[in-house]
Design a protein around this motif. Sequence first.
Motif, PDB file in Angstrom:
ATOM      1  N   VAL A  59       0.838  -1.191   0.000  1.00 27.46           N
ATOM      2  CA  VAL A  59       0.000   0.000   0.000  1.00 27.46           C
ATOM      3  C   VAL A  59       0.878   1.247   0.000  1.00 27.46           C
ATOM      4  CG1 VAL A  59      -1.758   1.298   1.254  1.00 27.46           C
ATOM      5  CG2 VAL A  59      -1.842  -1.195   1.246  1.00 27.46           C
ATOM      6  N   LEU A  60       0.511   2.186  -0.859  1.00 29.05           N
ATOM      7  CA  LEU A  60       1.142   3.492  -0.900  1.00 29.05           C
ATOM      8  C   LEU A  60       0.084   4.518  -0.507  1.00 29.05           C
ATOM      9  CD1 LEU A  60       3.444   5.467  -1.708  1.00 29.05           C
ATOM     10  CD2 LEU A  60       2.476   5.424  -4.036  1.00 29.05           C
ATOM     11  N   PRO A  61       0.113   5.027   0.742  1.00 28.23           N
ATOM     12  CA  PRO A  61      -0.839   6.072   1.115  1.00 28.23           C
ATOM     13  C   PRO A  61      -0.331   7.427   0.624  1.00 28.23           C
ATOM     14  CG  PRO A  61       0.433   5.386   3.032  1.00 28.23           C
ATOM     15  CD  PRO A  61       0.914   4.568   1.867  1.00 28.23           C
ATOM     16  N   ILE A  62      -1.237   8.220   0.050  1.00 30.35           N
ATOM     17  CA  ILE A  62      -0.865   9.530  -0.481  1.00 30.35           C
ATOM     18  C   ILE A  62      -1.842  10.570   0.061  1.00 30.35           C
ATOM     19  CG2 ILE A  62      -0.488  10.927  -2.548  1.00 30.35           C
ATOM     20  CD1 ILE A  62      -0.242   8.248  -4.126  1.00 30.35           C
ATOM     21  N   ILE A  63      -1.316  11.517   0.817  1.00 29.40           N
ATOM     22  CA  ILE A  63      -2.137  12.621   1.322  1.00 29.40           C
ATOM     23  C   ILE A  63      -2.148  13.702   0.248  1.00 29.40           C
ATOM     24  CG2 ILE A  63      -2.437  14.329   3.156  1.00 29.40           C
ATOM     25  CD1 ILE A  63      -2.629  11.346   4.034  1.00 29.40           C
ATOM     26  N   ALA A  64      -3.336  14.016  -0.263  1.00 27.14           N
ATOM     27  CA  ALA A  64      -3.423  15.005  -1.338  1.00 27.14           C
ATOM     28  C   ALA A  64      -4.828  15.579  -1.425  1.00 27.14           C
ATOM     29  CB  ALA A  64      -3.037  14.382  -2.679  1.00 27.14           C
ATOM     30  N   ASP A  65      -4.906  16.810  -1.892  1.00 24.29           N
ATOM     31  CA  ASP A  65      -6.165  17.485  -2.179  1.00 24.29           C
ATOM     32  C   ASP A  65      -6.366  17.441  -3.691  1.00 24.29           C
ATOM     33  OD1 ASP A  65      -8.302  19.179  -2.638  1.00 24.29           O
ATOM     34  OD2 ASP A  65      -7.483  20.850  -1.470  1.00 24.29           O
ATOM     35  N   LEU A  66      -7.302  16.639  -4.142  1.00 24.33           N
ATOM     36  CA  LEU A  66      -7.532  16.479  -5.578  1.00 24.33           C
ATOM     37  C   LEU A  66      -8.286  17.646  -6.193  1.00 24.33           C
ATOM     38  CD1 LEU A  66      -8.237  12.655  -5.630  1.00 24.33           C
ATOM     39  CD2 LEU A  66      -6.139  13.862  -6.253  1.00 24.33           C
ATOM     40  N   GLY A  67      -8.605  18.638  -5.389  1.00 18.80           N
ATOM     41  CA  GLY A  67      -9.197  19.862  -5.912  1.00 18.80           C
ATOM     42  C   GLY A  67      -8.151  20.834  -6.420  1.00 18.80           C
ATOM     43  N   THR A  68      -6.881  20.422  -6.359  1.00  8.89           N
ATOM     44  CA  THR A  68      -5.792  21.274  -6.851  1.00  8.89           C
ATOM     45  C   THR A  68      -5.002  20.536  -7.926  1.00  8.89           C
ATOM     46  OG1 THR A  68      -4.126  20.484  -5.271  1.00  8.89           O
ATOM     47  CG2 THR A  68      -5.551  22.308  -4.551  1.00  8.89           C
ATOM     48  N   ASP A  69      -4.411  21.285  -8.829  1.00  8.21           N
ATOM     49  CA  ASP A  69      -3.551  20.678  -9.850  1.00  8.21           C
ATOM     50  C   ASP A  69      -2.370  19.979  -9.190  1.00  8.21           C
ATOM     51  OD1 ASP A  69      -5.244  21.706 -11.757  1.00  8.21           O
ATOM     52  OD2 ASP A  69      -3.892  23.329 -12.364  1.00  8.21           O
ATOM     53  N   GLU A  70      -1.804  20.615  -8.161  1.00 13.37           N
ATOM     54  CA  GLU A  70      -0.647  20.033  -7.471  1.00 13.37           C
ATOM     55  C   GLU A  70      -1.006  18.696  -6.832  1.00 13.37           C
ATOM     56  OE1 GLU A  70      -0.435  24.253  -8.039  1.00 13.37           O
ATOM     57  OE2 GLU A  70      -1.857  23.189  -6.754  1.00 13.37           O
ATOM     58  N   GLY A  71      -2.186  18.605  -6.252  1.00 15.58           N
ATOM     59  CA  GLY A  71      -2.626  17.356  -5.641  1.00 15.58           C
ATOM     60  C   GLY A  71      -2.760  16.238  -6.659  1.00 15.58           C
ATOM     61  N   CYS A  72      -3.385  16.538  -7.786  1.00 11.95           N
ATOM     62  CA  CYS A  72      -3.547  15.528  -8.849  1.00 11.95           C
ATOM     63  C   CYS A  72      -2.192  15.106  -9.401  1.00 11.95           C
ATOM     64  CB  CYS A  72      -4.432  16.078  -9.970  1.00 11.95           C
ATOM     65  SG  CYS A  72      -6.156  16.295  -9.476  1.00 11.95           S
ATOM     66  N   GLU A  73      -1.320  16.075  -9.635  1.00 10.52           N
ATOM     67  CA  GLU A  73       0.011  15.768 -10.160  1.00 10.52           C
ATOM     68  C   GLU A  73       0.808  14.916  -9.176  1.00 10.52           C
ATOM     69  OE1 GLU A  73       1.386  19.713 -11.018  1.00 10.52           O
ATOM     70  OE2 GLU A  73       0.003  19.918 -12.702  1.00 10.52           O
ATOM     71  N   LYS A  74       0.712  15.220  -7.893  1.00  8.78           N
ATOM     72  CA  LYS A  74       1.404  14.448  -6.856  1.00  8.78           C
ATOM     73  C   LYS A  74       0.930  13.003  -6.857  1.00  8.78           C
ATOM     74  CE  LYS A  74       1.781  14.231  -1.789  1.00  8.78           C
ATOM     75  NZ  LYS A  74       1.402  14.900  -0.525  1.00  8.78           N
ATOM     76  N   VAL A  75      -0.364  12.795  -6.921  1.00  6.14           N
ATOM     77  CA  VAL A  75      -0.923  11.438  -6.901  1.00  6.14           C
ATOM     78  C   VAL A  75      -0.466  10.640  -8.118  1.00  6.14           C
ATOM     79  CG1 VAL A  75      -3.066  10.107  -7.063  1.00  6.14           C
ATOM     80  CG2 VAL A  75      -2.900  12.039  -5.471  1.00  6.14           C
ATOM     81  N   ALA A  76      -0.578  11.228  -9.291  1.00  7.95           N
ATOM     82  CA  ALA A  76      -0.167  10.528 -10.512  1.00  7.95           C
ATOM     83  C   ALA A  76       1.324  10.189 -10.466  1.00  7.95           C
ATOM     84  CB  ALA A  76      -0.486  11.376 -11.739  1.00  7.95           C
ATOM     85  N   LYS A  77       2.132  11.166 -10.111  1.00 13.35           N
ATOM     86  CA  LYS A  77       3.578  10.968 -10.090  1.00 13.35           C
ATOM     87  C   LYS A  77       3.991   9.920  -9.062  1.00 13.35           C
ATOM     88  CE  LYS A  77       7.948  13.376  -9.500  1.00 13.35           C
ATOM     89  NZ  LYS A  77       8.645  14.601  -9.188  1.00 13.35           N
ATOM     90  N   MET A  78       3.482  10.036  -7.837  1.00 10.56           N
ATOM     91  CA  MET A  78       3.880   9.087  -6.793  1.00 10.56           C
ATOM     92  C   MET A  78       3.442   7.664  -7.129  1.00 10.56           C
ATOM     93  SD  MET A  78       3.341  11.165  -3.198  1.00 10.56           S
ATOM     94  CE  MET A  78       3.940   9.776  -2.211  1.00 10.56           C
ATOM     95  N   THR A  79       2.230   7.516  -7.640  1.00 11.10           N
ATOM     96  CA  THR A  79       1.729   6.179  -7.977  1.00 11.10           C
ATOM     97  C   THR A  79       2.572   5.542  -9.070  1.00 11.10           C
ATOM     98  OG1 THR A  79      -0.524   6.817  -7.366  1.00 11.10           O
ATOM     99  CG2 THR A  79      -0.280   4.877  -8.791  1.00 11.10           C
TER     100      THR A  79
END
Length: 173
Positions: A59-79
Amino acid sequence: MEYNFSDKVVLVTGASSGIGEATALLFAKFGAQLALVGRNEKNLNAVADQCMKELGVRVLPIIADLGTDEGCEKVAKMTLEHYGRLDVLVNNAGIGSKYDLIETNSMEMLDRVFSVNVRGVYNLTRLVVPALVKSNGNIVNISSVVGKMVNVGMLTYSMSKVSSTTHLKDRLK
């Protein structure tokens, strides 16, 4: 029927509670490697721990706000950096607004709800589609019954949950 996802990577948004938590636990039961996204770090880590301890999955837990571009980019990149692939995207994250009447609601509330429930779904999907195409993967968008019926006091949320079904495979042929 028993499913085997042991060779699959699944990304679940809104995984720190409710439908997202249940979805994460179900995919874990079937052996999926998981990237779990949420805003509540304590709850998200508890879900991730439960998936790892009880079900033995990565499991890779990712703390992010998907209401922001930075949050979406962080999730995609980390995954994609962590697993190197993606097989299933479950767009579950969403926020609501209570006592939401057109006469009293602010444009800021409308913008916030739509930034997570609509724009965030679109943006994250856009960012991971190349990986999903490569793996012949799937996208699951969680909607709500309130997108199809009148529910006084939930105007903005209801508007953000109106959905249509599309199949990635059909669109990419």
